[in-house]
Design a protein around this motif. Structure first.
Motif, mmCIF file in Angstrom:
data_model
loop_
_atom_site.group_PDB
_atom_site.id
_atom_site.type_symbol
_atom_site.label_atom_id
_atom_site.label_comp_id
_atom_site.label_asym_id
_atom_site.label_seq_id
_atom_site.Cartn_x
_atom_site.Cartn_y
_atom_site.Cartn_z
ATOM 1 N N VAL A 1 50.641 52.590 36.969
ATOM 2 C CA VAL A 1 49.753 51.425 36.930
ATOM 3 C C VAL A 1 48.983 51.428 35.605
ATOM 4 O O VAL A 1 48.300 52.397 35.282
ATOM 5 N N ARG A 2 49.117 50.344 34.847
ATOM 6 C CA ARG A 2 48.460 50.234 33.550
ATOM 7 C C ARG A 2 47.526 49.036 33.451
ATOM 8 O O ARG A 2 46.782 48.920 32.469
ATOM 9 N N VAL A 3 47.551 48.128 34.403
ATOM 10 C CA VAL A 3 46.600 47.017 34.402
ATOM 11 C C VAL A 3 45.191 47.590 34.460
ATOM 12 O O VAL A 3 44.910 48.484 35.269
ATOM 13 N N ARG A 4 44.314 47.102 33.612
ATOM 14 C CA ARG A 4 42.960 47.636 33.522
ATOM 15 C C ARG A 4 41.938 46.624 34.020
ATOM 16 O O ARG A 4 42.137 45.406 33.919
ATOM 17 N N ALA A 5 40.841 47.164 34.571
ATOM 18 C CA ALA A 5 39.744 46.339 35.067
ATOM 19 C C ALA A 5 38.449 46.804 34.418
ATOM 20 O O ALA A 5 38.133 47.999 34.432
ATOM 21 N N ASP B 1 43.142 42.844 32.836
ATOM 22 C CA ASP B 1 44.064 42.630 31.726
ATOM 23 C C ASP B 1 45.333 43.428 31.971
ATOM 24 O O ASP B 1 45.261 44.613 32.329
ATOM 25 N N GLY B 2 46.490 42.786 31.773
ATOM 26 C CA GLY B 2 47.761 43.475 31.954
ATOM 27 C C GLY B 2 48.786 42.588 32.635
ATOM 28 O O GLY B 2 48.569 41.375 32.807
ATOM 29 N N VAL B 3 49.891 43.207 33.034
ATOM 30 C CA VAL B 3 51.006 42.451 33.619
ATOM 31 C C VAL B 3 51.557 43.181 34.842
ATOM 32 O O VAL B 3 51.735 44.402 34.817
ATOM 33 N N ARG C 1 56.184 36.886 38.095
ATOM 34 C CA ARG C 1 55.516 37.683 37.078
ATOM 35 C C ARG C 1 54.063 37.220 37.021
ATOM 36 O O ARG C 1 53.786 36.018 36.872
ATOM 37 N N VAL C 2 53.146 38.169 37.160
ATOM 38 C CA VAL C 2 51.718 37.838 37.176
ATOM 39 C C VAL C 2 51.069 38.449 35.943
ATOM 40 O O VAL C 2 51.127 39.667 35.742
ATOM 41 N N GLU C 3 50.461 37.608 35.122
ATOM 42 C CA GLU C 3 49.797 38.064 33.907
ATOM 43 C C GLU C 3 48.287 37.906 34.054
ATOM 44 O O GLU C 3 47.802 36.886 34.548
ATOM 45 N N PHE C 4 47.579 38.929 33.625
ATOM 46 C CA PHE C 4 46.121 38.916 33.675
ATOM 47 C C PHE C 4 45.579 38.964 32.248
ATOM 48 O O PHE C 4 45.937 39.853 31.469
ATOM 49 N N ALA C 5 44.743 38.002 31.900
ATOM 50 C CA ALA C 5 44.096 37.959 30.592
ATOM 51 C C ALA C 5 42.629 37.623 30.812
ATOM 52 O O ALA C 5 42.259 36.457 30.926
ATOM 53 N N ARG C 6 41.845 38.681 30.961
ATOM 54 C CA ARG C 6 40.419 38.538 31.306
ATOM 55 C C ARG C 6 40.266 37.715 32.579
ATOM 56 O O ARG C 6 39.368 36.885 32.721
ATOM 57 N N THR C 7 41.153 37.973 33.529
ATOM 58 C CA THR C 7 41.158 37.240 34.794
ATOM 59 C C THR C 7 40.039 37.731 35.705
ATOM 60 O O THR C 7 39.873 38.939 35.911
ATOM 61 N N VAL C 8 39.284 36.797 36.240
ATOM 62 C CA VAL C 8 38.178 37.144 37.137
ATOM 63 C C VAL C 8 38.722 37.761 38.422
ATOM 64 O O VAL C 8 39.678 37.236 39.018
ATOM 65 N N ALA C 9 38.142 38.875 38.851
ATOM 66 C CA ALA C 9 38.614 39.574 40.046
ATOM 67 C C ALA C 9 37.444 40.210 40.775
ATOM 68 O O ALA C 9 36.466 40.631 40.155
#
Length: 240
Positions: free
Chosen positions: A47-51, A61-63, A110-118
């Motif tokens: 897992v490399r997606v970061r919060a 941020d991540g994919v 495919r889900v991309e996160f770019a400063r996505t609110v979570a």
């Protein structure tokens, strides 16, 4: 759909999201789990997606390259890296694009996160142990599904063998066909026993729960591959 619902339900329950369970069960809401990322080996280790954030305000941020039914989900549970370790976040506005896969029976996105609110969900601190349990239960669900695939393929093959006439007698009368049928049944029964035991081990939290889940998934995958391949052979030219 049943496997996705089962995995999502297991994850939501493990994270303490009891308020989501009723809506999932009734179909009022659709959820998804975005865990897997590119690479090989342990799915949690890669897992490399970061919060980044604090309190209830985080950004991701991540994919996540392959998320089952993410394009139609009302919310997605996303394990991501934080300073505390692995945490889980709920995203209700995920950017999901359908992507092709080898499995034609499911839809992946495919889900991309770019400063996505979570929003962070679940217990505070590192949740790696929690997710390992969810993965084990997901393995049992997949093993049960693959055993069902093998059973269905076997039933189709046997039905065809009894109806197909070769040299004035049903194909099922030939010894080579009967040998195949016995071997197929043997694989199915062994897979079923493994799935039943793994499900029981999970329910009672047996000491060998983790290994039972891994063995059930491994053997049922081999059984499904073997039985479906033999089913093609029994169907002959029709199978190809």
């Amino acid at each position: 759909a049943e496997v996705l619902l089962g995995v999502t339900r297991h994850a939501a329950r493990a994270l303490g999201l009891d308020e989501r369970l009723a809506a999932l069960a009734s179909g009022q809401e659709r959820g998804a789990v975005a865990l897997d990322e590119a690479g090989t080996g342990d799915p949690l280790e890669r897992v490399r997606v970061r919060a980044d954030g604090r309190g209830n305000s985080y950004r991701l941020d991540g994919v996540k390259p392959m998320v089952m039914d993410a394009h139609s989900a009302d919310w997605v549970l996303v394990p991501a890296r934080t300073r505390e370790g692995l945490r889980t976040f709920c995203v209700t506005a995920a950017e999901a694009q359908l992507t092709p896969s080898l499995d034609l029976t499911r839809k992946f996105a495919r889900v991309e996160f770019a400063r996505t609110v979570a929003q962070p969900v679940g217990p505070a601190g590192d949740q790696t142990v929690l997710w390992r349990r969810v993965l084990d239960d997901a393995a049992v669900l997949l093993a049960a599904e693959m055993t069902g695939v093998a059973e269905a393929a076997n039933a189709l093959a046997l039905e065809y063998a009894q109806a197909r006439i070769v040299f004035d007698q049903p194909l099922s009368k030939f010894q080579v066909t009967r040998h195949k049928a016995v071997d197929m049944l043997h694989r199915i029964e062994m897979a079923r026993v493994g799935v039943h035991y793994a499900a029981w081990a999970s329910d009672v939290d047996a000491p060998d729960r983790e290994s039972a889940a891994a063995m059930a998934k491994s053997f049922s995958a081999e059984a499904a591959n073997y039985v479906t391949a033999e089913g093609i052979q029994i169907h002959g030219g029709v199978g190809y």
